[in-house]
Motif scaffolding. Structure first.
Motif, PDB file in Angstrom:
ATOM      1  N   PHE A 183       0.313   4.689   5.140  1.00  0.00           N
ATOM      2  CA  PHE A 183      -0.818   3.859   4.726  1.00  0.00           C
ATOM      3  C   PHE A 183      -1.858   3.832   5.837  1.00  0.00           C
ATOM      4  CE2 PHE A 183      -2.540   0.822   1.806  1.00  0.00           C
ATOM      5  CZ  PHE A 183      -3.336   0.004   2.575  1.00  0.00           C
ATOM      6  N   ASN A 184      -3.095   4.145   5.494  1.00  0.00           N
ATOM      7  CA  ASN A 184      -4.207   4.121   6.444  1.00  0.00           C
ATOM      8  C   ASN A 184      -5.228   3.125   5.939  1.00  0.00           C
ATOM      9  OD1 ASN A 184      -6.587   4.601   7.928  1.00  0.00           O
ATOM     10  ND2 ASN A 184      -6.047   6.750   8.264  1.00  0.00           N
ATOM     11  N   LYS A 185      -5.162   1.910   6.478  1.00  0.00           N
ATOM     12  CA  LYS A 185      -6.008   0.830   5.962  1.00  0.00           C
ATOM     13  C   LYS A 185      -7.487   1.100   6.220  1.00  0.00           C
ATOM     14  CE  LYS A 185      -6.397  -4.211   6.031  1.00  0.00           C
ATOM     15  NZ  LYS A 185      -5.831  -5.456   6.603  1.00  0.00           N
ATOM     16  N   SER A 186      -7.823   1.633   7.384  1.00  0.00           N
ATOM     17  CA  SER A 186      -9.242   1.849   7.701  1.00  0.00           C
ATOM     18  C   SER A 186      -9.863   2.904   6.799  1.00  0.00           C
ATOM     19  CB  SER A 186      -9.410   2.241   9.171  1.00  0.00           C
ATOM     20  OG  SER A 186      -8.717   3.450   9.442  1.00  0.00           O
ATOM     21  N   ALA A 187      -9.069   3.897   6.428  1.00  0.00           N
ATOM     22  CA  ALA A 187      -9.562   4.949   5.532  1.00  0.00           C
ATOM     23  C   ALA A 187      -9.369   4.605   4.070  1.00  0.00           C
ATOM     24  CB  ALA A 187      -8.857   6.272   5.849  1.00  0.00           C
TER      25      ALA A 187
END
Lengths: 108, 112
Positions: free
Chosen positions: A66-70
Motif C-alpha cells: 500500500f502506497n498512501k501518498s501515491a
C-alpha cells in the motif's frame, strides 16, 4: 465512474509464478482496502484487506503493498497455483467501490 | 460457520414482470448491502440498510425497492423488469456499518 482503477484486466501466469494486480484510487475518504476473490457463479469472498496506516500486509502467499501518498495498492500472489485461477477485485471502502476486476489464469 | 443466504438462487422472469429477491444475513449482522453484477462486470452497489433503516443508496433504479425487516432479513423488489436487469444479484452482510462485508452466493436473474 470507477472510483478504483484496476489493472491488468487479465493475466496468465505459470504455476509457481508471481501474479501482480495493481489498483489506484482517488477517494481519500477510503479507510479500508479489501481484495475479493470470485470464482464463476459464486459471490466475492474476502481474500485479504489493509488499512491505510500500514504499508504492507502478508497472509500466506498473498501480500498487499500500500502506497498512501501515491494512492495505489497492489496484490501479489506468490507461488501461484491453478486453484488461484479466479477473478480478483480490489476495492476501496467507505461505501464499497470495486475495481473492474482482474481475471487470473494459472497454467500448470 | 453460518453464511449469508439468498433465495432463490436462480430466477427466470418475462419482461415487465416483477421479482422479489430475499437475503438472510449472518446472525447478529445488522447491516445488509445489495449489489448487481452484470456479465464480466464488477459488482455495483445498489442500496444498504442498517438497523432496518436505509443507510445508503447507489445506482438503484426507481423500479427497484428494498427493505430490511425486524429479523434483519432483506428483500429486493424489482418491478417492470427489463432485459438489462438480467444479472447476478448479491447480498452482503456486515456486523457494523464500516466492517468487512460477507457476500452471499447470489441470485441469478434472467429476464426473457
Amino acid at each position: 465512474q470507477q472510483q478504483v482503477k484496476q489493472s491488468p484486466q487479465s493475466l496468465i501466469v505459470q504455476k509457481g509464478g508471481i501474479s501482480i494486480i495493481n489498483c489506484a484510487y482517488e477517494n481519500t475518504a477510503f479507510d479500508y482496502f479489501p481484495w475479493y476473490q470470485q470464482f464463476p457463479g459464486k459471490g466475492p469472498a474476502l481474500l485479504i484487506a489493509i488499512r491505510p496506516d500500514v504499508s504492507e500486509k502478508k497472509e500466506g502467499r498473498f501480500t498487499i503493498s500500500f502506497n498512501k501518498s501515491a494512492k495505489q495498492f497492489s496484490l501479489h500472489i506468490m507461488d501461484s497455483q491453478p486453484g488461484d485461477s479466479a477473478t480478483y477485485f480490489c476495492a476501496g471502502q467507505k461505501k464499497l467501490s470495486f475495481g473492474a476486476g482482474t481475471t487470473v489464469t494459472v497454467r500448470a | 460457520a453460518a453464511g449469508v443466504i439468498q433465495s432463490p438462487r436462480h430466477l427466470i422472469k418475462e419482461k415487465r414482470e416483477t421479482a422479489t429477491l430475499k437475503c438472510y444475513p449472518i446472525p447478529r449482522h445488522d447491516t445488509v448491502y445489495w449489489y448487481q453484477q452484470g456479465p464480466g462486470q464488477d459488482p455495483q452497489f445498489l442500496i444498504s440498510f442498517y438497523e432496518k433503516m436505509q443507510s445508503d443508496k447507489g445506482s438503484i433504479p426507481d423500479r427497484f425497492s428494498a427493505q430490511q425487516f425486524s429479523d434483519y432479513h432483506s428483500e429486493l423488489n424489482m418491478s417492470s423488469l427489463e432485459l438489462g436487469d438480467s444479472a447476478l444479484y448479491f447480498c452482503a452482510s456486515s456486523p457494523d456499518r464500516v466492517g468487512e462485508q460477507f457476500f452471499g452466493p447470489g441470485t441469478r436473474l434472467t429476464v426473457l
